[in-house]
Design a protein around this motif. Structure first.
Motif, PDB file in Angstrom:
ATOM      1  N   THR A   1       0.752  -1.082   0.002  1.00  0.00           N
ATOM      2  CA  THR A   1      -0.102   0.149   0.049  1.00  0.00           C
ATOM      3  C   THR A   1       0.854   1.162  -0.034  1.00  0.00           C
ATOM      4  OG1 THR A   1      -2.016   0.911   1.018  1.00  0.00           O
ATOM      5  CG2 THR A   1      -0.199   0.147   2.662  1.00  0.00           C
TER       6      THR A   1
ATOM      7  N   ARG B   1      -8.143   7.267  -0.244  1.00  0.00           N
ATOM      8  CA  ARG B   1      -9.491   6.491  -0.007  1.00  0.00           C
ATOM      9  C   ARG B   1     -10.183   6.504   1.165  1.00  0.00           C
ATOM     10  NH1 ARG B   1     -11.163   5.987  -4.931  1.00  0.00           N
ATOM     11  NH2 ARG B   1     -12.428   4.025  -4.268  1.00  0.00           N
TER      12      ARG B   1
ATOM     13  N   CYS C   1     -19.479  -0.572  15.399  1.00  0.00           N
ATOM     14  CA  CYS C   1     -19.293   0.825  15.314  1.00  0.00           C
ATOM     15  C   CYS C   1     -20.551   1.586  15.668  1.00  0.00           C
ATOM     16  CB  CYS C   1     -18.866   1.064  13.686  1.00  0.00           C
ATOM     17  SG  CYS C   1     -17.326   0.348  13.360  1.00  0.00           S
TER      18      CYS C   1
ATOM     19  N   ARG D   1      -4.443  -6.111   3.891  1.00  0.00           N
ATOM     20  CA  ARG D   1      -3.976  -4.556   3.847  1.00  0.00           C
ATOM     21  C   ARG D   1      -5.583  -3.741   3.858  1.00  0.00           C
ATOM     22  NH1 ARG D   1      -2.626  -3.618  -2.772  1.00  0.00           N
ATOM     23  NH2 ARG D   1      -4.546  -4.372  -3.476  1.00  0.00           N
TER      24      ARG D   1
ATOM     25  N   HIS E   1     -19.675   8.569  12.601  1.00  0.00           N
ATOM     26  CA  HIS E   1     -18.600   7.413  12.901  1.00  0.00           C
ATOM     27  C   HIS E   1     -17.420   7.642  11.903  1.00  0.00           C
ATOM     28  CE1 HIS E   1     -16.571   4.072  13.115  1.00  0.00           C
ATOM     29  NE2 HIS E   1     -17.085   3.187  11.875  1.00  0.00           N
TER      30      HIS E   1
ATOM     31  N   ASN F   1     -14.394   6.179   7.227  1.00  0.00           N
ATOM     32  CA  ASN F   1     -13.821   6.639   5.934  1.00  0.00           C
ATOM     33  C   ASN F   1     -14.571   8.022   5.766  1.00  0.00           C
ATOM     34  OD1 ASN F   1     -13.257   7.148   3.370  1.00  0.00           O
ATOM     35  ND2 ASN F   1     -13.166   4.865   2.975  1.00  0.00           N
TER      36      ASN F   1
ATOM     37  N   ASN G   1     -10.084   4.617  12.110  1.00  0.00           N
ATOM     38  CA  ASN G   1     -11.591   3.935  12.353  1.00  0.00           C
ATOM     39  C   ASN G   1     -11.289   3.170  13.789  1.00  0.00           C
ATOM     40  OD1 ASN G   1     -13.995   2.314  12.912  1.00  0.00           O
ATOM     41  ND2 ASN G   1     -13.962   1.934  10.584  1.00  0.00           N
TER      42      ASN G   1
HETATM   43  O1  UT7 Z   1     -16.580   0.967  10.778  1.00  0.00           O
HETATM   44  C1  UT7 Z   1     -17.543   0.099  10.530  1.00  0.00           C
HETATM   45  C2  UT7 Z   1     -17.853   0.233   9.073  1.00  0.00           C
HETATM   46  N1  UT7 Z   1     -16.746   0.251   8.063  1.00  0.00           N
HETATM   47  C3  UT7 Z   1     -16.769   1.091   7.108  1.00  0.00           C
HETATM   48  O2  UT7 Z   1     -17.623   1.846   7.131  1.00  0.00           O
HETATM   49  C4  UT7 Z   1     -15.838   0.783   6.066  1.00  0.00           C
HETATM   50  C5  UT7 Z   1     -16.364   1.016   4.707  1.00  0.00           C
HETATM   51  N2  UT7 Z   1     -15.499   0.625   3.640  1.00  0.00           N
HETATM   52  C6  UT7 Z   1     -14.413   1.354   3.343  1.00  0.00           C
HETATM   53  O3  UT7 Z   1     -14.061   2.334   3.785  1.00  0.00           O
HETATM   54  C7  UT7 Z   1     -14.034   1.027   1.959  1.00  0.00           C
HETATM   55  O4  UT7 Z   1     -14.472   0.223   1.154  1.00  0.00           O
HETATM   56  C8  UT7 Z   1     -12.450   0.732   2.140  1.00  0.00           C
HETATM   57  C9  UT7 Z   1     -11.552   1.798   2.522  1.00  0.00           C
HETATM   58  C10 UT7 Z   1     -12.324  -0.641   2.992  1.00  0.00           C
HETATM   59  C11 UT7 Z   1     -11.894   0.244   0.722  1.00  0.00           C
HETATM   60  O5  UT7 Z   1     -11.951   1.252  -0.128  1.00  0.00           O
HETATM   61  P1  UT7 Z   1     -12.608   1.099  -1.483  1.00  0.00           P
HETATM   62  O6  UT7 Z   1     -12.360   2.319  -2.338  1.00  0.00           O
HETATM   63  O7  UT7 Z   1     -13.952   0.434  -1.418  1.00  0.00           O
HETATM   64  O8  UT7 Z   1     -11.698  -0.061  -2.262  1.00  0.00           O
HETATM   65  P2  UT7 Z   1     -11.982  -1.656  -2.833  1.00  0.00           P
HETATM   66  O9  UT7 Z   1     -12.236  -2.611  -1.608  1.00  0.00           O
HETATM   67  O10 UT7 Z   1     -13.178  -1.303  -3.935  1.00  0.00           O
HETATM   68  O11 UT7 Z   1     -10.681  -1.870  -3.526  1.00  0.00           O
HETATM   69  C12 UT7 Z   1     -10.227  -0.980  -4.554  1.00  0.00           C
HETATM   70  C13 UT7 Z   1      -8.891  -1.503  -5.119  1.00  0.00           C
HETATM   71  C14 UT7 Z   1      -8.856  -2.921  -5.225  1.00  0.00           C
HETATM   72  O12 UT7 Z   1      -7.804  -3.297  -6.136  1.00  0.00           O
HETATM   73  P3  UT7 Z   1      -8.242  -3.614  -7.666  1.00  0.00           P
HETATM   74  O13 UT7 Z   1      -9.007  -4.802  -7.564  1.00  0.00           O
HETATM   75  O14 UT7 Z   1      -8.924  -2.445  -8.237  1.00  0.00           O
HETATM   76  O15 UT7 Z   1      -6.988  -3.719  -8.603  1.00  0.00           O
HETATM   77  C15 UT7 Z   1      -8.182  -3.326  -3.955  1.00  0.00           C
HETATM   78  O16 UT7 Z   1      -7.068  -4.432  -4.019  1.00  0.00           O
HETATM   79  O17 UT7 Z   1      -7.974  -1.111  -3.823  1.00  0.00           O
HETATM   80  C16 UT7 Z   1      -7.188  -1.989  -3.492  1.00  0.00           C
HETATM   81  N3  UT7 Z   1      -6.783  -1.753  -2.291  1.00  0.00           N
HETATM   82  C17 UT7 Z   1      -5.753  -1.280  -1.850  1.00  0.00           C
HETATM   83  N4  UT7 Z   1      -4.782  -0.723  -2.441  1.00  0.00           N
HETATM   84  C18 UT7 Z   1      -3.892  -0.239  -2.017  1.00  0.00           C
HETATM   85  C19 UT7 Z   1      -7.662  -2.358  -1.204  1.00  0.00           C
HETATM   86  N5  UT7 Z   1      -6.980  -1.740  -0.154  1.00  0.00           N
HETATM   87  C20 UT7 Z   1      -5.920  -1.246  -0.428  1.00  0.00           C
HETATM   88  C21 UT7 Z   1      -4.680  -0.551   0.121  1.00  0.00           C
HETATM   89  N6  UT7 Z   1      -3.959  -0.158  -0.372  1.00  0.00           N
HETATM   90  N7  UT7 Z   1      -4.709  -0.526   1.464  1.00  0.00           N
END
Ligand code: UT7
Length: 331
Positions: free
Chosen positions: A30, A38, A112, A151, A252, A255, A282
């Protein structure tokens, strides 16, 4: 006599060890840029081995009592997803660490949304005359639940505790909890799980022994935006407040993009969302009281301002609460 539950103090506690995005980039595939863009997170705090959720909770609770100039509370409610052990509850340990001998103490589990659920149960006890002062604490050591190879969850979560002291007061007093709405939907139970301790045959793909926190991020994101927006509307409708009446939305801190999306849907200027996720990540059940303490400590939350708290978490659970900010002591 009609009583209400009034916020008498807020306080937070963070363990001293800071973990930056750069630190995590050495551990995971990452980057600082990805995490900031993000999630809005720049750093978070993690406990060192040996520090427990009850340690953090007691520190925050102690500070809330000191801020209010009080030594006693007759109820301690701890919201946590990371209790010191599965059984018994963490709250009695916290009460004992605070020297509150013999008081009622129990845990609330709503991930949460846990702090809002705990606030509701404690406020109801105060309103009913069952408690005169109640400590409501959200406390987490989420770093202990994370899969070291994941990650997605690894960059988001942090540890910490926040506490609110409630006291009995009069209707209409600043600080009175004026409206609380809570909800849940068990059909979304699989979006956020720790299966390791579950009983029964249906453990899903992760298997019965998976001890780690799992989250279906994008699905949780969408549901969080929907339910935090609707919960906020529910409390506004009940109180006859308009969106423009909200001085601060304390959502909360899951993100920063979720907070943005909620303000956008509500039609609330983005700067009215109180944000401290950049410095704490978080922190699950600790998130809202830590944000309240941050807003108070920085002087952003001022007497007479209208504040709405809202959260979404595992279960799924969600909720919102509204109050007019009181004149709180500052040490
Ligand atoms: O607290 C309780 C409730 N929790 C929440 O409300 C959390 C809600 N969810 C989120 O905040 C977001 O979904 C996350 C921050 C967890 C993830 O962000 P996202 O923009 O939804 O990413 P994604 O899971 O759709 O993944 C997009 C891309 C993927 O790569 P590809 O498949 O597009 O190539 C992931 O593998 O980002 C990649 N990715 C990362 N890249 C670099 C996922 N995590 C990481 C990372 N660093 N840490």
């Amino acid at each position: 006599m009609i009583r209400t539950a009034v916020v008498a103090a807020v306080a937070g506690h963070l363990p001293p060890r800071v973990v930056t995005n750069h630190d995590l980039a050495l551990r995971f595939d990452t980057t600082d840029e990805w995490i900031r863009a993000r999630t809005g997170i720049a750093r978070r705090h993690h406990v060192d081995p040996g520090t427990t959720t009850s340690d953090l909770a007691a520190r925050a609770g102690r500070r809330a009592l000191e801020n209010a100039g009080e030594e006693q509370a007759d109820l301690v409610v701890v919201a946590t997803t990371t209790p010191d052990r599965p059984c018994p509850a963490t709250a009695p340990t916290v009460a004992t660490k605070l020297g509150l001998t013999g008081v009622a103490a129990y845990d609330v589990s709503a991930v949460c949304t846990g702090f809002l659920y705990a606030l509701h149960t404690a406020a109801t006890a105060v309103q009913a005359g069952a408690a005169r002062r109640a400590l409501v604490i959200g406390a987490e050591t989420f770093s202990t639940l994370l899969d070291p190879s994941d990650r997605t969850t690894g960059v988001i979560f942090g540890d910490g505790a926040g506490a609110v002291l409630l006291r009995a007061g009069e209707p209409g007093e600043p600080g009175s909890l004026e409206s609380v709405h809570l909800g849940s939907d068990g059909t979304m139970a699989d979006l956020i799980t720790v299966r390791g301790r579950a009983a029964g045959p249906d453990h899903g793909d992760a298997g019965p022994d998976d001890p780690y926190f799992r989250m279906q991020g994008p699905q949780v994101f969408g549901a969080a935006v929907r339910h935090m927006t609707q919960s906020t509307r529910n409390v506004l409708d009940e109180l006859g407040w308009s969106v423009a009446d909200i001085d601060h939305l304390i959502g909360h801190q899951a993100n920063n993009r979720i907070l943005h999306a909620v303000t956008e849907r509500l039609g609330l200027p983005a700067q009215r969302a109180l944000v401290n996720i950049d410095r704490v990540g978080n922190t699950a059940a600790a998130s809202i009281p830590l944000a309240m303490a941050h807003g108070h400590d920085t002087g952003r939350l001022r007497k007479g301002q209208r504040v709405v708290l809202t959260a979404f978490g595992g279960g799924a659970t969600w909720g919102a609460a509204a109050l007019t900010w009181p004149d709180l002591p500052r040490l």
